[in-house]
Design an enzyme around this catalytic site. Structure first.
Site, PDB file in Angstrom:
ATOM      1  N   LEU A 133       0.853  -1.184   0.000  1.00 38.56           N
ATOM      2  CA  LEU A 133       0.000   0.000   0.000  1.00 38.56           C
ATOM      3  C   LEU A 133       0.888   1.234   0.000  1.00 38.56           C
ATOM      4  O   LEU A 133       1.984   1.218   0.578  1.00 38.56           O
ATOM      5  CB  LEU A 133      -0.913   0.030   1.236  1.00 38.56           C
ATOM      6  N   ASP A 134       0.418   2.316  -0.618  1.00 38.08           N
ATOM      7  CA  ASP A 134       1.131   3.586  -0.549  1.00 38.08           C
ATOM      8  C   ASP A 134       1.281   4.028   0.908  1.00 38.08           C
ATOM      9  O   ASP A 134       0.477   3.645   1.771  1.00 38.08           O
ATOM     10  CB  ASP A 134       0.367   4.670  -1.311  1.00 38.08           C
ATOM     11  N   ARG A 135       2.278   4.850   1.155  1.00 35.75           N
ATOM     12  CA  ARG A 135       2.550   5.324   2.510  1.00 35.75           C
ATOM     13  C   ARG A 135       1.296   5.873   3.191  1.00 35.75           C
ATOM     14  O   ARG A 135       1.019   5.572   4.355  1.00 35.75           O
ATOM     15  CB  ARG A 135       3.626   6.423   2.468  1.00 35.75           C
ATOM     16  N   THR A 137      -1.889   5.430   2.395  1.00 42.22           N
ATOM     17  CA  THR A 137      -3.082   4.587   2.293  1.00 42.22           C
ATOM     18  C   THR A 137      -3.088   3.635   3.476  1.00 42.22           C
ATOM     19  O   THR A 137      -2.078   3.010   3.788  1.00 42.22           O
ATOM     20  CB  THR A 137      -3.090   3.801   0.979  1.00 42.22           C
TER      21      THR A 137
END
Length: 299
Positions: A133-135, A137
């Site tokens: 996951l993105d930082r 998110t």
């Protein structure tokens, strides 16, 4: 780690081909051969050229992986959603990267999971991230606890049998959102930025399906199913229809609704257990920052 199979066909088959059918790659076979693993047929050591007969019992012993020494330890507790000998699912908070980077070698979920493995005394301590996951998110992340599980889960990813569902809060032209829709603009790098992506007919195909869950005059909550996995896909697609994610400054999201990160949460995971064959379903509730905005919506 030990795995046992029964050969049920009437016709003979060479052991190496049977093992390939079980998802055991050439690389894993080499690891078994040269790093302390073992292969047994009917409790007798055999090599991969052995010819299997009906009802033979095949057991493989995979050597422990030890640890990845370059991954530092971060003893911050993790929120575990599910764990068994093969899988670990955690609920990632926003603001934490999934894996280390050159200039940020610590403080990621991989560092935290490594410390957890160490605390538990696990023999396999290599970090296998299956879904990142993105930082900024939040939500469910899946880790494999050994390389064999990782390989089998990667097959499900490639075959689109591992399903991730998201919830997002968007603003902008939300009155134009359909109750159910798809966004299919191709996505490419935005050459003006090291991070940013954009929609472009020269980009890679991308497909985002959504359902409108709730909205008011300021914002809308949408449930999302990704059919492709492009970088920043959800963020780029909703910005492209003039409904950028709340808090997503990079893509023009509203910054005045009490949330300063993209309002995006991985809320569900569905996949098949790589060894038991069981259908698995996991959920994670919205974090407090997104839940606060949701509760304020009037519709």
């Amino acid at each position: 780690m030990e795995f046992t199979y029964r050969y049920e066909r009437q016709e003979p088959q060479q052991l190496k081909y049977f093992l390939k059918e079980q998802g055991i790659s050439k690389g894993l076979l080499a690891k078994i051969k040269f790093q302390g693993g073992k292969i047994f047929v009917n409790e007798q050591r055999q090599n991969v050229l052995y010819s299997l007969e009906q009802n033979d019992t095949v057991t493989i012993v995979i050597p422990d992986e030890g640890e990845h020494e370059t991954v530092l330890l971060d003893e911050t507790p993790i929120e575990i959603v599910f764990e068994d000998p093969h899988l670990l699912i955690i609920n990632k908070p926003a603001g934490i990267a999934s894996i280390p980077a050159q200039y940020h070698p610590n403080g990621t979920m991989a560092n935290r999971v490594k410390a957890y493995y160490k605390q538990q005394g696990y023999q396999d301590q290599v970090i296998h991230v299956v879904t990142r996951l993105d930082r900024d998110t939040s939500g469910l992340m899946l880790f494999a606890k050994h390389g064999f599980a990782h390989a089998k889960l990667d097959v499900q990813l490639r075959q689109k049998q591992l399903i991730k569902k998201y919830q997002a809060i968007v603003a902008g032209k939300i009155q134009e959102l359909a109750s159910h829709g798809e966004i299919t603009y191709p996505i490419a790098r935005d050459l003006s930025s090291l991070l940013k992506r954009k929609t472009s007919m020269e980009g890679k195909s991308a497909r985002t399906e959504y359902w409108l869950t709730k909205r008011d005059q300021q914002a809308a909550l949408v449930s999302i199913l990704l059919h492709t996995g492009r970088t920043h896909q959800i963020r780029v697609h909703f910005a492209a229809i003039n409904c950028p994610l709340v808090g997503d400054e990079l893509y023009g999201g509203a910054m005045d609704l009490g949330i300063a990160r993209q309002a995006l949460h991985c809320c569900e995971l569905d996949f098949t257990h790589p060894f038991s064959g069981e259908s698995l379903h996991f959920e994670a509730a919205l974090p407090s920052d997104m839940e606060t905005i949701k509760q304020a919506m009037s519709e």
